[in-house]
Design an enzyme around this catalytic site. Structure first.
Site, PDB file in Angstrom:
ATOM      1  N   TYR A 218      39.788   6.005 -91.808  1.00 39.59           N
ATOM      2  CA  TYR A 218      39.557   7.066 -90.819  1.00 39.59           C
ATOM      3  C   TYR A 218      39.893   8.436 -91.424  1.00 39.59           C
ATOM      4  O   TYR A 218      39.108   9.379 -91.333  1.00 39.59           O
ATOM      5  CB  TYR A 218      40.435   6.767 -89.603  1.00 39.59           C
ATOM      6  CG  TYR A 218      40.436   7.807 -88.507  1.00 39.59           C
ATOM      7  CD1 TYR A 218      39.308   8.040 -87.744  1.00 39.59           C
ATOM      8  CD2 TYR A 218      41.601   8.530 -88.212  1.00 39.59           C
ATOM      9  CE1 TYR A 218      39.327   8.975 -86.709  1.00 39.59           C
ATOM     10  CE2 TYR A 218      41.635   9.453 -87.187  1.00 39.59           C
ATOM     11  CZ  TYR A 218      40.493   9.676 -86.439  1.00 39.59           C
ATOM     12  OH  TYR A 218      40.519  10.591 -85.422  1.00 39.59           O
TER      13      TYR A 218
ATOM     14  N   LYS B 251      37.407  11.563 -92.235  1.00 36.64           N
ATOM     15  CA  LYS B 251      37.602  12.896 -91.644  1.00 36.64           C
ATOM     16  C   LYS B 251      37.666  13.971 -92.739  1.00 36.64           C
ATOM     17  O   LYS B 251      37.119  15.059 -92.579  1.00 36.64           O
ATOM     18  CB  LYS B 251      38.880  12.927 -90.788  1.00 36.64           C
ATOM     19  CG  LYS B 251      38.775  12.145 -89.478  1.00 36.64           C
ATOM     20  CD  LYS B 251      37.735  12.738 -88.553  1.00 36.64           C
ATOM     21  CE  LYS B 251      37.686  12.038 -87.211  1.00 36.64           C
ATOM     22  NZ  LYS B 251      36.553  12.490 -86.369  1.00 36.64           N
TER      23      LYS B 251
HETATM   24  P1  NAD Z   1      36.930   7.525 -78.036  1.00 36.03           P
HETATM   25  O1  NAD Z   1      36.882   6.293 -78.852  1.00 36.03           O
HETATM   26  O2  NAD Z   1      37.724   7.529 -76.790  1.00 36.03           O
HETATM   27  O3  NAD Z   1      35.451   7.986 -77.682  1.00 36.03           O
HETATM   28  C1  NAD Z   1      34.398   7.917 -78.586  1.00 36.03           C
HETATM   29  C2  NAD Z   1      33.124   7.661 -77.805  1.00 36.03           C
HETATM   30  O4  NAD Z   1      32.052   7.581 -78.744  1.00 36.03           O
HETATM   31  C3  NAD Z   1      33.158   6.336 -77.025  1.00 36.03           C
HETATM   32  O5  NAD Z   1      32.849   6.562 -75.667  1.00 36.03           O
HETATM   33  C4  NAD Z   1      32.105   5.488 -77.707  1.00 36.03           C
HETATM   34  O6  NAD Z   1      31.388   4.636 -76.827  1.00 36.03           O
HETATM   35  C5  NAD Z   1      31.186   6.559 -78.295  1.00 36.03           C
HETATM   36  N1  NAD Z   1      30.395   6.047 -79.425  1.00 36.03           N
HETATM   37  C6  NAD Z   1      30.792   5.164 -80.373  1.00 36.03           C
HETATM   38  N2  NAD Z   1      29.779   4.916 -81.213  1.00 36.03           N
HETATM   39  C7  NAD Z   1      28.729   5.658 -80.783  1.00 36.03           C
HETATM   40  C8  NAD Z   1      27.401   5.813 -81.234  1.00 36.03           C
HETATM   41  N3  NAD Z   1      26.942   5.141 -82.313  1.00 36.03           N
HETATM   42  N4  NAD Z   1      26.589   6.668 -80.573  1.00 36.03           N
HETATM   43  C9  NAD Z   1      27.025   7.336 -79.481  1.00 36.03           C
HETATM   44  N5  NAD Z   1      28.283   7.213 -78.990  1.00 36.03           N
HETATM   45  C10 NAD Z   1      29.106   6.368 -79.636  1.00 36.03           C
HETATM   46  O7  NAD Z   1      37.414   8.688 -79.010  1.00 36.03           O
HETATM   47  P2  NAD Z   1      38.118  10.073 -78.617  1.00 36.03           P
HETATM   48  O8  NAD Z   1      39.572   9.848 -78.629  1.00 36.03           O
HETATM   49  O9  NAD Z   1      37.479  10.668 -77.435  1.00 36.03           O
HETATM   50  O10 NAD Z   1      37.798  10.916 -79.932  1.00 36.03           O
HETATM   51  C11 NAD Z   1      36.707  11.786 -80.019  1.00 36.03           C
HETATM   52  C12 NAD Z   1      36.734  12.460 -81.384  1.00 36.03           C
HETATM   53  O11 NAD Z   1      37.977  13.146 -81.543  1.00 36.03           O
HETATM   54  C13 NAD Z   1      36.648  11.488 -82.579  1.00 36.03           C
HETATM   55  O12 NAD Z   1      35.941  12.109 -83.616  1.00 36.03           O
HETATM   56  C14 NAD Z   1      38.088  11.323 -82.986  1.00 36.03           C
HETATM   57  O13 NAD Z   1      38.202  10.976 -84.340  1.00 36.03           O
HETATM   58  C15 NAD Z   1      38.634  12.702 -82.720  1.00 36.03           C
HETATM   59  N6  NAD Z   1      40.090  12.701 -82.549  1.00 36.03           N
HETATM   60  C16 NAD Z   1      40.645  12.099 -81.465  1.00 36.03           C
HETATM   61  C17 NAD Z   1      42.043  12.093 -81.326  1.00 36.03           C
HETATM   62  C18 NAD Z   1      42.708  11.461 -80.150  1.00 36.03           C
HETATM   63  O14 NAD Z   1      43.960  11.379 -80.118  1.00 36.03           O
HETATM   64  N7  NAD Z   1      41.976  10.984 -79.130  1.00 36.03           N
HETATM   65  C19 NAD Z   1      42.835  12.705 -82.310  1.00 36.03           C
HETATM   66  C20 NAD Z   1      42.222  13.271 -83.423  1.00 36.03           C
HETATM   67  C21 NAD Z   1      40.838  13.280 -83.523  1.00 36.03           C
HETATM   68  N1  SER Z   2      44.830   9.830 -82.262  1.00 32.30           N
HETATM   69  C1  SER Z   2      44.141   9.584 -83.486  1.00 32.30           C
HETATM   70  C2  SER Z   2      44.495   8.244 -84.040  1.00 32.30           C
HETATM   71  O1  SER Z   2      45.616   7.825 -83.841  1.00 32.30           O
HETATM   72  C3  SER Z   2      44.473  10.644 -84.494  1.00 32.30           C
HETATM   73  O2  SER Z   2      43.282  11.041 -85.056  1.00 32.30           O
HETATM   74  O3  SER Z   2      43.668   7.663 -84.667  1.00 32.30           O
END
Ligand code: NAD
Ligand code: SER
Length: 321
Positions: free
Chosen positions: A144, A148
């Site tokens: 991951y 990124k």
């Molecule tokens: P999540 O897993 O909750 O949501 C991701 C969504 O993408 C899901 O609803 C899934 O169904 C959808 N998805 C998966 N494959 C797909 C595809 N091929 N086409 C269309 N949709 C698809 O993730 P999140 O926590 O909402 O994270 C969103 C972004 O933010 C990601 O890039 C993640 O790396 C980044 N991020 C999140 C966090 C966190 O703590 N939540 C922290 C750092 C970065």
């Molecule tokens: N919340 C995320 C994880 O734990 C950080 O990108 O993967």
């Protein structure tokens, strides 16, 4: 403001639901198209357009962008750190090809802006542990984190080579109550609240003294929108910005929860996610984001804890413990 039509990809996820709702408030319901591979999240239903879309299918994505007259894309579809370690090939494929599909279409269709989130997971064991700076040694150990970091440089490349206005934030672990987290190492800090309310007990998959950078979702949504609305001339980082909110350990958050639920108990049973957490910094220096586009976080641990418990109780109709 020029008329914008926004496509949110991954709108049913933890960030997507809240970001879509916030964007709809600003740009109007009809101008924010939610999309996901899975079904529309119930909190989005009836609030604006939804299309079923696989970001890996570039043709289908391109057709939607043209058909809906899209001017901006927020790409949230990804596989997060813990799930990624279970299937590294799939995580690399989705996280990279999904981004490249969006960047290519943004270039071809001359989209106004693209938002794509990076993560504190870009940092690795050789990065500074405390107040990790914007520019430092970056040697991630998870697929991951590798995806990124590579993604950050694709964003930078499309900006430098084609002038695509791609903007990005390295989100810390995000804490929220509307849509469940999707398989990250920081998910414990969400699970702990639901378990505290439902069972009065939590078995934590990280050790009690594991400090990680975290942020409450309202701060993360505001950071995203403030970055996207900042004048292009203020954006000096075209890879991804550090942003900081909180830094706490499982023990500290459990003590905060105990102030509201005195009989709450916690035990620790670290699993494979401990090694991932150990490789990340404990806190982040976000002075460049503060200087460039005026970023300021608002929530501290005690305010976030009170708000989480109140909203989860209300949303799930749980008795006050
Ligand atoms: P999540 O897993 O909750 O949501 C991701 C969504 O993408 C899901 O609803 C899934 O169904 C959808 N998805 C998966 N494959 C797909 C595809 N091929 N086409 C269309 N949709 C698809 O993730 P999140 O926590 O909402 O994270 C969103 C972004 O933010 C990601 O890039 C993640 O790396 C980044 N991020 C999140 C966090 C966190 O703590 N939540 C922290 C750092 C970065
Ligand atoms: N919340 C995320 C994880 O734990 C950080 O990108 O993967």
């Amino acid at each position: 403001m020029a008329k914008e039509k926004i496509l949110v990809i991954g709108a049913s996820g933890q960030i997507g639901v809240e970001l879509t709702l916030a964007l709809r408030k600003i740009y109007g319901n009809a101008n924010v198209v939610a999309s996901d591979l899975r079904e529309e999240n119930e909190l989005l239903r009836g609030s604006g357009p939804y299309v079923s879309l696989d970001v890996m299918n570039k043709e289908m994505l391109h057709v939607q962008v043209i058909r809906q007259n899209i001017t901006q894309i927020y790409l949230l579809a990804a596989i997060l750190s813990a799930t990624g370690e279970k299937n590294p090939n799939l995580a690399w494929h989705l996280n990279m090809q999904g981004l490249l599909n969006v960047l290519d279409i943004a270039r071809e269709e001359k989209l106004q802006k693209v938002f794509w989130p990076s993560s504190i997971a870009v940092f690795g064991p050789t990065s500074p542990r405390k107040d990790c700076p914007q520019r430092t040694i970056i040697e991630p150990i998870t697929v991951y984190g590798i995806s990124k970091y590579a993604g950050e440089f694709w964003c930078n490349y499309f900006y430098g080579r084609y002038g695509a206005d791609v903007r990005s934030i390295r989100y810390p672990g995000l804490i929220s109550y509307k849509s469940s987290p999707g398989g990250g190492t920081t998910d414990y800090a969400v699970e702990i609240f639901t378990e505290a309310l439902e069972n009065g007990h939590y078995t934590c998959f990280l050790q009690e003294d594991t400090y990680l950078p975290m942020m409450y979702m309202p701060d993360a949504i505001r950071a995203t929108i403030e970055l996207m609305e900042a004048p292009a001339a203020k954006i000096t980082v075209r890879t991804s910005y550090n942003v900081s909110g909180l830094s706490f350990s499982p023990r500290e958050i459990s003590e905060e929860i105990k102030k509201h639920i005195p009989d709450f108990t916690i035990v620790y049973a670290p699993d494979y996610r401990q090694a991932i957490a150990n490789s990340w910094p404990q806190s982040i220096d976000d002075s460049v984001a503060r200087q460039d586009w005026g970023w300021r976080n608002e929530y501290d641990l005690s305010r976030m804890t009170a708000d989480m418990l109140e909203n989860l109780q209300e949303a799930n109709n749980l008795p006050v413990r």
